[in-house]
Scaffold this motif. Structure first.
Motif, PDB file in Angstrom:
ATOM      1  N   GLY A   1       1.013  -1.394  -0.093  1.00  0.00           N
ATOM      2  CA  GLY A   1      -0.038  -0.151  -0.179  1.00  0.00           C
ATOM      3  C   GLY A   1       1.082   1.202   0.029  1.00  0.00           C
ATOM      4  N   ASN A   2       0.743   2.191   1.001  1.00  0.00           N
ATOM      5  CA  ASN A   2       1.361   3.323   0.971  1.00  0.00           C
ATOM      6  C   ASN A   2       2.615   3.225   1.938  1.00  0.00           C
ATOM      7  N   GLU A   3       2.671   2.043   2.691  1.00  0.00           N
ATOM      8  CA  GLU A   3       3.955   1.740   3.418  1.00  0.00           C
ATOM      9  C   GLU A   3       5.084   1.113   2.748  1.00  0.00           C
ATOM     10  N   ILE A   4       6.214   1.633   3.331  1.00  0.00           N
ATOM     11  CA  ILE A   4       7.532   1.210   2.870  1.00  0.00           C
ATOM     12  C   ILE A   4       8.035   0.586   3.883  1.00  0.00           C
ATOM     13  N   ASN A   5       8.360  -0.798   3.965  1.00  0.00           N
ATOM     14  CA  ASN A   5       8.980  -1.443   5.108  1.00  0.00           C
ATOM     15  C   ASN A   5      10.598  -1.544   4.757  1.00  0.00           C
ATOM     16  N   VAL A   6      11.128  -0.691   5.423  1.00  0.00           N
ATOM     17  CA  VAL A   6      12.768  -0.907   5.094  1.00  0.00           C
ATOM     18  C   VAL A   6      13.285  -1.991   5.993  1.00  0.00           C
ATOM     19  N   LYS A   7      13.175  -3.344   5.732  1.00  0.00           N
ATOM     20  CA  LYS A   7      13.115  -4.406   6.541  1.00  0.00           C
ATOM     21  C   LYS A   7      14.627  -4.754   6.850  1.00  0.00           C
ATOM     22  N   PHE A   8      15.387  -4.895   5.939  1.00  0.00           N
ATOM     23  CA  PHE A   8      16.694  -5.552   6.232  1.00  0.00           C
ATOM     24  C   PHE A   8      17.629  -4.315   5.546  1.00  0.00           C
ATOM     25  N   THR A   9      18.445  -3.809   6.713  1.00  0.00           N
ATOM     26  CA  THR A   9      19.720  -2.786   6.239  1.00  0.00           C
ATOM     27  C   THR A   9      20.790  -3.310   6.963  1.00  0.00           C
ATOM     28  N   LEU A  10      21.976  -3.199   6.167  1.00  0.00           N
ATOM     29  CA  LEU A  10      23.309  -3.440   6.715  1.00  0.00           C
ATOM     30  C   LEU A  10      24.291  -2.225   6.580  1.00  0.00           C
ATOM     31  N   ASN A  11      24.740  -1.492   7.439  1.00  0.00           N
ATOM     32  CA  ASN A  11      25.399  -0.417   7.372  1.00  0.00           C
ATOM     33  C   ASN A  11      27.011  -0.878   7.966  1.00  0.00           C
ATOM     34  N   LYS A  12      28.025  -0.573   7.069  1.00  0.00           N
ATOM     35  CA  LYS A  12      29.452  -1.251   7.355  1.00  0.00           C
ATOM     36  C   LYS A  12      29.131  -2.727   7.902  1.00  0.00           C
ATOM     37  N   GLY A  13      28.286  -3.712   7.525  1.00  0.00           N
ATOM     38  CA  GLY A  13      28.441  -4.797   7.849  1.00  0.00           C
ATOM     39  C   GLY A  13      27.433  -5.031   9.210  1.00  0.00           C
ATOM     40  N   GLU A  14      26.900  -3.978   9.784  1.00  0.00           N
ATOM     41  CA  GLU A  14      25.869  -4.131  10.899  1.00  0.00           C
ATOM     42  C   GLU A  14      24.532  -3.987  10.587  1.00  0.00           C
ATOM     43  N   ARG A  15      23.747  -4.851  11.130  1.00  0.00           N
ATOM     44  CA  ARG A  15      22.443  -4.574  10.967  1.00  0.00           C
ATOM     45  C   ARG A  15      21.718  -3.383  11.582  1.00  0.00           C
ATOM     46  N   ILE A  16      20.910  -2.899  11.030  1.00  0.00           N
ATOM     47  CA  ILE A  16      20.065  -1.570  11.299  1.00  0.00           C
ATOM     48  C   ILE A  16      18.756  -2.133  11.747  1.00  0.00           C
ATOM     49  N   GLU A  17      17.986  -1.840  12.738  1.00  0.00           N
ATOM     50  CA  GLU A  17      16.898  -2.047  13.293  1.00  0.00           C
ATOM     51  C   GLU A  17      15.618  -1.625  11.945  1.00  0.00           C
TER      52      GLU A  17
END
Length: 702
Positions: free
Chosen positions: A387-403
């Motif tokens: 719908g109108n919601e974007i779920n940024v479900k998986f993010t790695l920053n410099k190899g570390e997982r972001i919530e």
């Protein structure tokens, strides 16, 4: 083949890798024993993995030719075999990477570590994920790219779980200290290295201790703190001499001799060099040996010997240059074709691995690891759209997982939202030059607020024209990406879309199966396990107790006059009583070998392993005491409810399908005895033919 023997060999081999950081002699002995046991058990995978470990040990001992010969033979056997485990291929990739790293062939080493890490992620092998990330960090250390090295070591540390990997955690602490030293964060490096030194002492690893002492002394020398450096080097000499750690000892001697030259103590420096076993030393590091020797002789005025050492260095360098030139010419002939094919092959490989994986977290780790071979990826994210919601479900920053976090489709400050609204790619070479095409006021991604990255590519993930998600990569420098990188991501996007769709469907099915399993095993009113699940769990508890000679207790409980409660106050009130009583029982019996269930109607049942009958009865009486204070309400009326209980206990020896039925029948018999004797009490027996007796509870005894 005996699965238990195979499992034991696999576990010992895993431990063998850890031993290589503690004692190469012990590691070699363990690997050789595993090889013998695998051959006797006709365990092909164990044979191969033992020989791979022996190759690594040879490499760590400086026996490069032996390591190469062993690896060549193993590769021939693997090529001839019709069935090769991915576990063995993962270990081969790790040793190949170590071999290339030892030869300073960094690109091949890095690619092999990436391959090893990807297979380790698929297999769920934390040890080799650590070895892979650590190896990539060591490459960056050698290339003096200290920030990247630091990031890789931190990624490696994120995989360390459990005390059995504490030795590797110590190695990573050392390597992080080395990276901080390179970044000139000396105070932090000094603190980390000293903490690592203390931990290495506790772990009993002189090899790591020597390396840490050597690194601390090098850092102190760089800061002209020569006396402090001397203290650390003397400790390193003592440690390496005591434990016959030849390579570490040689390195410490070289650095100590160099320090003594700075202090003007030429005689002492010469004596140190002379005391080394020259043949063994020259095998380990001939250039360093002759460099130190030449400087000593020059300072002493013995120019003939100094000239001899300088000529030896020249000979070695000429030989190395000649080898490098031949190697270069050979590689140059293939380079152009390899570069053209490499990217396409890698994208195809990544894609195949992705679509074979059903775990969204693994998909992200695979993309991140593999994409860093193709292009610099500092931040990678996968978003899904509903719908109108974007779920940024998986993010790695410099190899570390972001919530995970969510965005709205109409967010005008988000490049990802622009990509979703327009179903078009985003290609930002430089934030300052290009960002205004897409957003009014670009904000950093959540979890990375203090570090706005400079280059961005967003690729919409489409299926049958419908947008399912967005693949985003970001680089810390302007112009991190070119049109070739964009093409690679386009090719990869279709694979990512398929993988995400498969993974999400699998995730939904898994959650549904969990719900169905829960609903089929739990009583919906009380939250306790139902009768069928109780019978299943009880078999496991009885098996554990029988094997370990533990006592068991089985209690049958019935709420007194429960029919009157239902008739007088209504079934809703009865349900509230059952819920409250079930919750209370669950609070009192929640050990691993306890199982509380609803047996039927107002009857509840408890099986407790490693719990004598008298102790179980005492626990039931504590429940009785607390439950007697609970007042239930129905309209203007308040009432209390009591219960009767029958308990039977024994040390189980019987291994039959009728065992649980027998002890349940006895507990049920004693329950009815409690009812006959006036209710609101417990009767128990702790032996098969012993009559049940009323249990008298004494708080002073319990």
């Amino acid at each position: 083949m005996n699965p238990e023997i195979q499992s034991t060999i696999d576990s010992r081999l895993q431990n063998g890798y850890l031993l290589t950081y503690k004692s190469l002699k012990d590691a070699q002995e363990e690997a050789e024993n595993c090889l013998d046991d695998s051959e006797q058990a006709l365990y092909f995978k164990g044979v191969i993995n033992s020989r791979i470990l022996l190759s690594l040990i040879a490499l760590r001992k400086g026996e490069t030719d032996l390591a190469r010969e062993r690896l060549t033979l193993i590769e021939e056997e693997l090529n001839a075999s019709s069935s090769v485990s991915e576990d063995s291929l993962m270990r081969m990739s790790q040793v190949r990477a170590a071999y290339f790293l030892d030869s300073a062939v960094y690109k091949d080493a890095f690619n092999s570590f990436v391959k090893c890490g990807n297979m380790a992620a698929r297999l769920g092998n934390n040890l080799f994920q650590i070895l892979s990330a650590n190896g990539k960090g060591v490459i960056k250390l050698d290339q003096m790219e200290f920030k990247d090295a630091y990031d890789y070591f931190r990624v490696a540390r994120s995989y360390v779980q459990g005390e059995e990997l504490s030795l590797l955690n110590n190695v990573l602490a050392l390597n992080i200290g080395c990276a901080l030293n390179g970044l000139e964060r000396y105070d932090e490096a000094f603190e980390r290295l000293n903490d690592a030194l203390e931990e290495a002492g506790k772990l009993g690893s002189p090899m790591i201790e020597c390396s840490i002492l050597d690194e601390i002394s090098a850092m102190l020398i760089k800061q002209s703190r020569l006396e402090e450096a001397q203290n650390y080097l003397e400790k390193g000499l003592e440690k390496s001499s005591q434990h016959l750690f030849q390579e570490g000892h040689t390195q410490v001697v070289y650095h100590y001799a160099t320090l003594l030259l700075k202090l003007g103590e030429y005689e002492k420096a010469e004596k140190l060099i002379e005391d080394l076993d020259e043949n063994q030393v020259l095998d380990l590091d001939p250039i360093m040996y002759h460099q130190v020797a030449a400087e000593i002789f020059e300072q002493k005025g013995d120019f003939q010997k100094a000239l001899h050492s300088s000529k030896e260095i020249q000979k070695i360098n000429e030989k190395l240059r000649s080898t490098e030139v031949l190697h270069s010419v050979f590689k140059q002939e293939k380079r152009e074709l390899q570069e053209q094919n490499h990217r396409l092959q890698l994208v195809s490989t990544i894609g195949q691995e992705l679509v074979s994986t059903l775990d969204l977290g693994k998909i992200l780790n695979l993309i991140y690891a593999q994409m860093n071979v193709l292009m610099p990826v500092d931040l990678l994210s996968i978003s899904t759209v509903k719908g109108n919601e974007i779920n940024v479900k998986f993010t790695l920053n410099k190899g570390e997982r972001i919530e995970p976090f969510t965005l709205h489709k109409e967010d005008t400050d988000s490049i990802i939202a622009w990509c979703v609204r327009n179903k078009q790619e985003v290609f930002v070479r430089s934030i300052n030059a290009d960002a205004s095409k897409y957003v009014r006021n670009l904000k950093p991604m959540k979890g990375n607020e203090n570090n706005l990255l400079e280059s961005v590519i967003c690729i919409p993930l489409l299926h049958l024209g419908e947008l399912e998600g967005v693949l985003t990569v970001e680089g810390k420098n302007p112009n991190s990406y070119n049109s070739q990188d964009l093409d690679n991501l386009r090719a990869l996007a279709s694979y990512v879309g398929i993988a995400i769709r498969n993974a999400m469907q699998t995730e939904q099915m898994t959650e549904l199966n969990k719900l169905l399993k829960y609903q089929s095993s739990v009583d919906s009113l009380t939250g306790l396990v139902n009768r069928r699940e109780f019978l299943r769990q009880s078999k496991n508890i009885l098996r554990v107790c029988r094997r370990n000679n533990f006592p068991i207790s089985l209690a049958m409980i019935d709420l007194d006059h429960f029919k009157i409660v239902n008739d007088s106050y209504g079934h809703h009130a009865g349900d509230e009583v059952l819920k409250a009583f079930g919750s209370l029982l669950d609070d009192y019996f929640k050990r691993p070998l306890d199982c509380v269930g609803r047996y039927g109607g107002e009857e509840l049942i408890i099986l407790s392993g490693n719990f004598p009958a008298a102790e179980a009865a005492a626990r039931v009486e504590l429940v009785r005491e607390e439950f007697s204070t609970v007042e239930f309400k129905s309209g203007d009326n308040t009432f209390n409810v009591n219960f009767s209980c029958g308990i039977y206990g024994e040390i189980p020896t019987e291994d039959s399908s009728d065992h649980l039925n027998r002890i349940t029948a006895l507990a049920d018999k004693y329950l009815y005895r409690a009812k006959e004797e006036g209710r609101n009490c417990s009767f128990l027996s702790d032996k098969k033919n012993k009559p049940a007796e009323k249990f008298i509870f004494s708080k002073s005894e319990h």
